[in-house]
Design a protein around this motif. Structure first.
Motif, PDB file in Angstrom:
ATOM      1  N   THR A 269       0.851  -1.198   0.000  1.00  0.00           N
ATOM      2  CA  THR A 269       0.000   0.000   0.000  1.00  0.00           C
ATOM      3  C   THR A 269       0.881   1.239   0.000  1.00  0.00           C
ATOM      4  O   THR A 269       2.063   1.181   0.356  1.00  0.00           O
ATOM      5  CB  THR A 269      -0.909   0.041   1.245  1.00  0.00           C
ATOM      6  OG1 THR A 269      -0.100   0.001   2.433  1.00  0.00           O
ATOM      7  CG2 THR A 269      -1.896  -1.126   1.249  1.00  0.00           C
ATOM      8  N   GLY A 270       0.282   2.361  -0.402  1.00  0.00           N
ATOM      9  CA  GLY A 270       0.973   3.645  -0.334  1.00  0.00           C
ATOM     10  C   GLY A 270       2.105   3.826  -1.319  1.00  0.00           C
ATOM     11  O   GLY A 270       2.988   4.665  -1.112  1.00  0.00           O
ATOM     12  N   ASP A 272       4.261   4.976  -4.568  1.00  0.00           N
ATOM     13  CA  ASP A 272       4.329   6.194  -5.377  1.00  0.00           C
ATOM     14  C   ASP A 272       4.056   5.911  -6.851  1.00  0.00           C
ATOM     15  O   ASP A 272       3.528   6.777  -7.560  1.00  0.00           O
ATOM     16  CB  ASP A 272       5.716   6.845  -5.228  1.00  0.00           C
ATOM     17  CG  ASP A 272       5.997   7.286  -3.802  1.00  0.00           C
ATOM     18  OD1 ASP A 272       5.193   8.080  -3.262  1.00  0.00           O
ATOM     19  OD2 ASP A 272       7.000   6.825  -3.233  1.00  0.00           O
ATOM     20  N   HIS A 299      -4.490  -0.038  -8.383  1.00  0.00           N
ATOM     21  CA  HIS A 299      -5.188   1.113  -7.811  1.00  0.00           C
ATOM     22  C   HIS A 299      -5.193   1.035  -6.285  1.00  0.00           C
ATOM     23  O   HIS A 299      -4.929   2.025  -5.600  1.00  0.00           O
ATOM     24  CB  HIS A 299      -6.622   1.169  -8.346  1.00  0.00           C
ATOM     25  CG  HIS A 299      -7.419   2.316  -7.815  1.00  0.00           C
ATOM     26  ND1 HIS A 299      -8.255   2.187  -6.713  1.00  0.00           N
ATOM     27  CD2 HIS A 299      -7.500   3.617  -8.209  1.00  0.00           C
ATOM     28  CE1 HIS A 299      -8.822   3.348  -6.465  1.00  0.00           C
ATOM     29  NE2 HIS A 299      -8.381   4.236  -7.355  1.00  0.00           N
ATOM     30  N   GLU A 300      -5.461  -0.137  -5.738  1.00  0.00           N
ATOM     31  CA  GLU A 300      -5.471  -0.314  -4.289  1.00  0.00           C
ATOM     32  C   GLU A 300      -4.098  -0.062  -3.673  1.00  0.00           C
ATOM     33  O   GLU A 300      -4.001   0.402  -2.533  1.00  0.00           O
ATOM     34  CB  GLU A 300      -5.909  -1.738  -3.933  1.00  0.00           C
ATOM     35  CG  GLU A 300      -7.354  -2.057  -4.260  1.00  0.00           C
ATOM     36  CD  GLU A 300      -7.659  -3.529  -4.055  1.00  0.00           C
ATOM     37  OE1 GLU A 300      -6.731  -4.286  -3.669  1.00  0.00           O
ATOM     38  OE2 GLU A 300      -8.822  -3.935  -4.288  1.00  0.00           O
ATOM     39  N   SER A 301      -3.041  -0.380  -4.405  1.00  0.00           N
ATOM     40  CA  SER A 301      -1.689  -0.345  -3.850  1.00  0.00           C
ATOM     41  C   SER A 301      -1.045   1.029  -3.913  1.00  0.00           C
ATOM     42  O   SER A 301      -0.016   1.269  -3.250  1.00  0.00           O
ATOM     43  CB  SER A 301      -0.802  -1.359  -4.592  1.00  0.00           C
ATOM     44  OG  SER A 301      -1.358  -2.658  -4.524  1.00  0.00           O
ATOM     45  N   LEU A 302      -1.601   1.935  -4.713  1.00  0.00           N
ATOM     46  CA  LEU A 302      -1.033   3.273  -4.867  1.00  0.00           C
ATOM     47  C   LEU A 302      -1.547   4.229  -3.793  1.00  0.00           C
ATOM     48  O   LEU A 302      -2.668   4.108  -3.314  1.00  0.00           O
ATOM     49  CB  LEU A 302      -1.390   3.841  -6.244  1.00  0.00           C
ATOM     50  CG  LEU A 302      -0.684   3.230  -7.454  1.00  0.00           C
ATOM     51  CD1 LEU A 302      -1.395   3.668  -8.733  1.00  0.00           C
ATOM     52  CD2 LEU A 302       0.793   3.629  -7.491  1.00  0.00           C
ATOM     53  N   ARG A 303      -0.735   5.197  -3.450  1.00  0.00           N
ATOM     54  CA  ARG A 303      -1.209   6.327  -2.642  1.00  0.00           C
ATOM     55  C   ARG A 303      -2.029   7.256  -3.521  1.00  0.00           C
ATOM     56  O   ARG A 303      -1.974   7.171  -4.756  1.00  0.00           O
ATOM     57  CB  ARG A 303      -0.024   7.078  -2.043  1.00  0.00           C
ATOM     58  CG  ARG A 303       0.887   7.743  -3.089  1.00  0.00           C
ATOM     59  CD  ARG A 303       1.855   8.695  -2.474  1.00  0.00           C
ATOM     60  NE  ARG A 303       2.830   9.201  -3.434  1.00  0.00           N
ATOM     61  CZ  ARG A 303       2.613  10.176  -4.316  1.00  0.00           C
ATOM     62  NH1 ARG A 303       1.409  10.753  -4.392  1.00  0.00           N
ATOM     63  NH2 ARG A 303       3.578  10.576  -5.135  1.00  0.00           N
ATOM     64  N   LYS A 304      -2.785   8.139  -2.903  1.00  0.00           N
ATOM     65  CA  LYS A 304      -3.492   9.149  -3.678  1.00  0.00           C
ATOM     66  C   LYS A 304      -2.472  10.033  -4.393  1.00  0.00           C
ATOM     67  O   LYS A 304      -1.516  10.513  -3.787  1.00  0.00           O
ATOM     68  CB  LYS A 304      -4.379  10.001  -2.771  1.00  0.00           C
ATOM     69  CG  LYS A 304      -5.270  10.968  -3.539  1.00  0.00           C
ATOM     70  CD  LYS A 304      -6.227  11.711  -2.623  1.00  0.00           C
ATOM     71  CE  LYS A 304      -7.132  12.656  -3.418  1.00  0.00           C
ATOM     72  NZ  LYS A 304      -8.086  13.388  -2.543  1.00  0.00           N
ATOM     73  N   GLY A 306      -0.616   8.766  -6.690  1.00  0.00           N
ATOM     74  CA  GLY A 306       0.361   7.834  -7.240  1.00  0.00           C
ATOM     75  C   GLY A 306       0.095   7.560  -8.713  1.00  0.00           C
ATOM     76  O   GLY A 306      -1.018   7.734  -9.216  1.00  0.00           O
ATOM     77  N   LYS A 345      -3.896   8.184  -9.554  1.00  0.00           N
ATOM     78  CA  LYS A 345      -4.935   7.831  -8.597  1.00  0.00           C
ATOM     79  C   LYS A 345      -5.484   9.101  -7.940  1.00  0.00           C
ATOM     80  O   LYS A 345      -4.711   9.932  -7.480  1.00  0.00           O
ATOM     81  CB  LYS A 345      -4.387   6.891  -7.524  1.00  0.00           C
ATOM     82  CG  LYS A 345      -5.431   6.464  -6.496  1.00  0.00           C
ATOM     83  CD  LYS A 345      -4.906   5.411  -5.565  1.00  0.00           C
ATOM     84  CE  LYS A 345      -5.951   5.032  -4.499  1.00  0.00           C
ATOM     85  NZ  LYS A 345      -5.471   3.968  -3.607  1.00  0.00           N
TER      86      LYS A 345
END
Length: 345
Positions: A269-270, A272, A299-304, A306, A345
């Motif tokens: 998660t989170g 870049d 999509h789930e693994s990126l930060r906003k 990203g 994202k």
């Protein structure tokens, strides 16, 4: 149990027609290349070890109670029966047959199975040409062959040569470590090469290569993007992860490999950024759902904020999913059979 899997139907037919007997008391079995969908008559849980490179099937087999390992044992002859669901690729097929033969006790039997159009039709000739005495049966458009290890006049020479086919070797074009059975193991995949040529050089921070294979795109990211501090390489094939780790050794702590069934969750998660050339085949069958699952997990693994950069075959029509999930979707390239997207994202 009743099973409509053609491979297991063919094996069950071999059992019913006395091509080979049931597993007897005290026998130990090695199964190579089977999914979690297996028959207890063929693979008694208490007597069977499974070899499964792929993360998803390995998880399903463990859930059934099987002991599972990610490679073929290289020790002595310890199994009374080895059953191999052979792949279509010839080098990988011959390697797995030889590796199975190596761990088979004298008097034990090697059983191999494949769909006729995925290597089954040549199974008998391949083993016969190696000097082995082959028995065969056919059912459900699949071929089953059996060879008993007599312990005398064993033709070691061709089998020793076949063992070498499964080892890592250096790709002549990329100078990267790879092996038969990996995606695009003996050539540079056209989609990955295109993404290499259009990869944004300003990717930075902590990211991931989803479906990293032996690490072609990972190598590109680490070479071209100086701002990347850590890259996670994720792949469902344990051999691919091992090869990628070897190929990224010069980068030390900048790379970490993970054996992961991405559609079931990346475990990250989170991030870049993510780069990927997602698969769109399950075996020989085209599966749009596989690529869509990669997109959803990315999509789930990126930060906003990203970034995901992805190459895909143009006909797959992933735009609906991309536009639904991401706040911005930019097409970096379109031409021939490929498209490259950069999504935020």
């Amino acid at each position: 149990m009743k099973n409509e899997n053609p491979i297991l139907v063919a094996l069950s037919h071999g059992l019913k027609t006395d091509l080979f007997p049931l597993v007897g008391a005290g026998m130990v079995v090695l199964g190579i290349g089977f999914d979690g969908d297996v028959d207890d008559d063929l693979f008694p849980v208490s007597a069977t070890t499974m070899v499964q490179y792929w993360a998803g099937p390995a998880t399903r087999l463990r859930a059934r109670g099987y002991a599972v390992r990610g490679d073929v044992p290289d020790g002595g002859a310890v199994f009374d029966r080895v059953i191999v669901h052979v792949p279509k690729q010839m080098d990988e097929m011959q390697y797995l047959l030889a590796a199975g033969w190596r761990v088979l006790k004298p008097g034990g039997d090697l059983i191999a199975v494949a769909a006729n159009d995925a290597g089954g039709s040549r199974l008998g000739p391949v083993l016969s040409d190696a000097g082995l005495d082959v028995s065969e049966s056919s059912k459900a458009k699949c071929r089953v062959v059996r060879v008993v290890k007599s312990g005398v006049d064993v033709p070691d020479a061709p089998l020793i040569q076949w063992l070498g086919y499964g080892t890592f070797r250096v790709h002549p074009d990329t100078q990267m470590t790879t092996c038969p059975g990996l995606f695009s193991w003996d050539r540079v995949d056209a989609g990955s090469a295109l993404l290499r040529d259009h990869l944004p050089s300003d990717l930075s921070g902590v990211g991931a290569d989803f479906g990293c294979g032996y690490g072609f795109l990972s190598r590109t990211v680490l070479n071209q993007c100086a701002g990347v501090t850590l890259l996670h390489g994720l792949d469902a094939d344990a051999r691919a992860v091992a090869a990628a780790i070897i190929n990224m050794q010069p980068d030390g702590e900048r790379f970490r490999g993970h054996h992961v069934d991405i559609p079931a969750g990346s475990g990250l998660t989170g991030l870049d950024f993510i780069v990927m050339n997602p698969p769109f085949h399950t075996g020989a069958r085209e599966s749009h759902d596989l690529g869509r699952a990669f997109i959803a997990r990315a999509h789930e693994s990126l930060r906003k904020g990203g970034i995901m950069v992805m190459v895909a075959n143009a006909h797959l029509g992933y735009e609906v999913d991309l536009n639904r999930l991401f706040s911005a979707v930019n097409k970096l390239y379109e031409g021939g059979v490929f498209k490259i997207y950069q999504c935020v994202k």
